[in-house]
Design a protein around this motif. Structure first.
Motif, PDB file in Angstrom:
ATOM      1  N   ILE A 257      13.663 -17.561-107.966  1.00 46.28           N
ATOM      2  CA  ILE A 257      13.734 -16.853-106.673  1.00 46.28           C
ATOM      3  C   ILE A 257      12.716 -17.471-105.709  1.00 46.28           C
ATOM      4  O   ILE A 257      11.736 -18.084-106.143  1.00 46.28           O
ATOM      5  N   PRO A 258      12.945 -17.353-104.406  1.00 52.75           N
ATOM      6  CA  PRO A 258      12.036 -17.987-103.453  1.00 52.75           C
ATOM      7  C   PRO A 258      10.664 -17.309-103.374  1.00 52.75           C
ATOM      8  O   PRO A 258      10.533 -16.110-103.662  1.00 52.75           O
ATOM      9  N   LEU A 259       9.698 -18.139-103.011  1.00 51.45           N
ATOM     10  CA  LEU A 259       8.343 -17.657-102.740  1.00 51.45           C
ATOM     11  C   LEU A 259       8.058 -17.983-101.275  1.00 51.45           C
ATOM     12  O   LEU A 259       8.083 -19.147-100.873  1.00 51.45           O
ATOM     13  N   PHE A 260       7.826 -16.946-100.489  1.00 50.54           N
ATOM     14  CA  PHE A 260       7.548 -17.136 -99.070  1.00 50.54           C
ATOM     15  C   PHE A 260       6.036 -17.163 -98.908  1.00 50.54           C
ATOM     16  O   PHE A 260       5.382 -16.115 -98.934  1.00 50.54           O
ATOM     17  N   HIS A 261       5.495 -18.374 -98.772  1.00 48.42           N
ATOM     18  CA  HIS A 261       4.035 -18.532 -98.748  1.00 48.42           C
ATOM     19  C   HIS A 261       3.480 -18.380 -97.336  1.00 48.42           C
ATOM     20  O   HIS A 261       4.051 -18.880 -96.368  1.00 48.42           O
ATOM     21  N   GLY A 262       2.339 -17.713 -97.263  1.00 47.91           N
ATOM     22  CA  GLY A 262       1.593 -17.652 -96.016  1.00 47.91           C
ATOM     23  C   GLY A 262       0.112 -17.584 -96.343  1.00 47.91           C
ATOM     24  O   GLY A 262      -0.275 -17.010 -97.368  1.00 47.91           O
ATOM     25  N   ALA A 263      -0.721 -18.203 -95.523  1.00 40.52           N
ATOM     26  CA  ALA A 263      -2.169 -18.121 -95.711  1.00 40.52           C
ATOM     27  C   ALA A 263      -2.830 -18.302 -94.358  1.00 40.52           C
ATOM     28  O   ALA A 263      -2.279 -18.943 -93.459  1.00 40.52           O
TER      29      ALA A 263
ATOM     30  N   THR B 130       8.401 -22.063 -97.116  1.00 36.10           N
ATOM     31  CA  THR B 130       9.312 -21.338 -97.993  1.00 36.10           C
ATOM     32  C   THR B 130       9.643 -22.211 -99.190  1.00 36.10           C
ATOM     33  O   THR B 130      10.119 -23.337 -99.026  1.00 36.10           O
ATOM     34  N   ILE B 131       9.347 -21.685-100.358  1.00 40.22           N
ATOM     35  CA  ILE B 131       9.523 -22.442-101.593  1.00 40.22           C
ATOM     36  C   ILE B 131      10.790 -21.954-102.296  1.00 40.22           C
ATOM     37  O   ILE B 131      10.910 -20.768-102.630  1.00 40.22           O
ATOM     38  N   ILE B 132      11.743 -22.863-102.470  1.00 41.55           N
ATOM     39  CA  ILE B 132      12.991 -22.526-103.166  1.00 41.55           C
ATOM     40  C   ILE B 132      13.007 -23.332-104.466  1.00 41.55           C
ATOM     41  O   ILE B 132      13.120 -24.559-104.421  1.00 41.55           O
TER      42      ILE B 132
ATOM     43  N   LEU C 201      20.185 -13.296 -95.420  1.00 40.20           N
ATOM     44  CA  LEU C 201      21.452 -13.370 -94.695  1.00 40.20           C
ATOM     45  C   LEU C 201      22.139 -14.722 -94.878  1.00 40.20           C
ATOM     46  O   LEU C 201      23.290 -14.891 -94.481  1.00 40.20           O
ATOM     47  N   GLY C 202      21.415 -15.698 -95.443  1.00 38.99           N
ATOM     48  CA  GLY C 202      21.990 -17.039 -95.610  1.00 38.99           C
ATOM     49  C   GLY C 202      22.257 -17.710 -94.279  1.00 38.99           C
ATOM     50  O   GLY C 202      23.256 -18.397 -94.094  1.00 38.99           O
ATOM     51  N   THR C 203      21.339 -17.511 -93.336  1.00 38.48           N
ATOM     52  CA  THR C 203      21.558 -18.049 -91.995  1.00 38.48           C
ATOM     53  C   THR C 203      20.355 -18.871 -91.536  1.00 38.48           C
ATOM     54  O   THR C 203      19.259 -18.710 -92.069  1.00 38.48           O
ATOM     55  N   GLY C 204      20.563 -19.743 -90.569  1.00 34.63           N
ATOM     56  CA  GLY C 204      19.451 -20.508 -89.986  1.00 34.63           C
ATOM     57  C   GLY C 204      18.918 -21.591 -90.903  1.00 34.63           C
ATOM     58  O   GLY C 204      19.464 -21.862 -91.967  1.00 34.63           O
ATOM     59  N   GLU C 205      17.833 -22.207 -90.467  1.00 32.66           N
ATOM     60  CA  GLU C 205      17.163 -23.267 -91.231  1.00 32.66           C
ATOM     61  C   GLU C 205      15.858 -22.715 -91.773  1.00 32.66           C
ATOM     62  O   GLU C 205      14.990 -22.322 -91.005  1.00 32.66           O
ATOM     63  N   LEU C 206      15.729 -22.691 -93.077  1.00 29.66           N
ATOM     64  CA  LEU C 206      14.483 -22.179 -93.662  1.00 29.66           C
ATOM     65  C   LEU C 206      13.357 -23.188 -93.511  1.00 29.66           C
ATOM     66  O   LEU C 206      13.586 -24.377 -93.291  1.00 29.66           O
ATOM     67  N   LEU C 207      12.140 -22.707 -93.663  1.00 33.17           N
ATOM     68  CA  LEU C 207      10.946 -23.571 -93.657  1.00 33.17           C
ATOM     69  C   LEU C 207      10.830 -24.246 -95.028  1.00 33.17           C
ATOM     70  O   LEU C 207       9.788 -24.156 -95.685  1.00 33.17           O
ATOM     71  N   ALA C 208      11.905 -24.859 -95.465  1.00 33.78           N
ATOM     72  CA  ALA C 208      11.948 -25.489 -96.779  1.00 33.78           C
ATOM     73  C   ALA C 208      11.561 -26.950 -96.635  1.00 33.78           C
ATOM     74  O   ALA C 208      12.007 -27.616 -95.695  1.00 33.78           O
TER      75      ALA C 208
END
Ligand SMILES: [Zn+2]
Length: 251
Positions: free
Chosen positions: A143-149, A159-161, A204-211
């Motif tokens: 599952i993804p990890l949405f990192h912020g610091a 965004t880690i997939i 939502l499966g939309t847009g461009e993730l910060l991947a």
């Protein structure tokens, strides 16, 4: 199915995502690790967006020194458990969602169980030891990890997939030294908002993730830049050596 009340509550975003999108948010479960500077805005905005189940994990109590940035908590909450204080505010904001408040410190032994069946983990922590543990849980569960610091007026997010992007250990093989770092509330406010936006897009499966991209924010210059990040084949968590030690992901 959405209730009449939910259709009304979310009308302005149903214009954007449709009822189907709103139902997806309602069915989703997101785990937010940390109910502090980053966790506050992430939880607030995911709650009002209608993410159906939000799990909040934090072991701490509210301290007066938290209040310049941890906007879920009030002066009257000093001495209360952060997760209880957060749950109260979030349920007040949106009674149509479920908040699971977990008063616990994340460690290697309990992390996978605490995260449970979540569709994603939002990293709102203030230390890398626990971040690396969550990184492994995200890899194991797929599952993804949405990192912020954040630090002072600087912030970062990515965004880690698992399987598609570098993991947290690829990007940050070594933790920065632990310290009582300076912070102005606007910085976690802004970075938390980026994380919450990523969660909504992912669900939502939309847009461009910060991947494969690390967003860097410099509040002093009001400048956002990004750098490309790549997988490290020798990574201790997701690299070929690390893989053998990992259990296979359950989902
Ligand atoms: Zn890695």
């Amino acid at each position: 199915m959405l209730s009449e009340r939910e259709r009304e509550r979310y009308r302005r975003q149903i214009l954007l995502f449709g009822e189907e999108g709103q139902e997806r948010l309602k069915e989703a479960e997101i785990c937010i690790a940390g109910a502090g500077g980053l966790g506050s805005p992430v939880a607030l905005w995911l709650a009002v967006a209608g993410v159906g189940t939000i799990t909040l994990i934090d072991p701490d109590t509210v301290d007066r020194t938290n209040l310049n940035r941890q906007v879920l908590h009030r002066d009257r909450d000093i001495g209360e458990k952060k997760v209880a204080s957060a749950q109260e505010k979030l349920e007040e904001l949106n009674p149509d969602i479920t908040i699971r408040a977990i008063d616990a410190r994340i460690d290697a032994g309990n992390a996978a169980k605490l995260v449970g069946r979540a569709d994603g983990i939002v990293d709102c922590l203030d230390n890398y030891a626990a971040r690396y543990i969550l990184n492994r849980v995200a890899l194991e569960k797929g599952i993804p990890l949405f990192h912020g610091a954040i630090r002072g007026m600087y912030g970062q997010a990515t965004t880690i997939i698992p399987g598609k992007t570098p993991c947290l250990s690829c990007i940050f093989p070594r933790a920065p030294p632990e310290e009582e770092f300076p912070v102005v509330g606007v910085t976690p406010g802004l970075i938390g908002m980026v994380q919450a936006t990523e969660v909504v897009k992912f669900l939502l499966g939309t847009g461009e993730l910060l991947a494969n991209r690390l967003l860097l924010w410099d509040g002093m210059l009001a400048q956002a830049t990004e750098i490309c990040v790549e997988r490290d084949p020798a990574c201790r968590a997701c690299g070929d050596r690390g893989k053998g030690k990992r259990r296979r992901g359950g989902r």
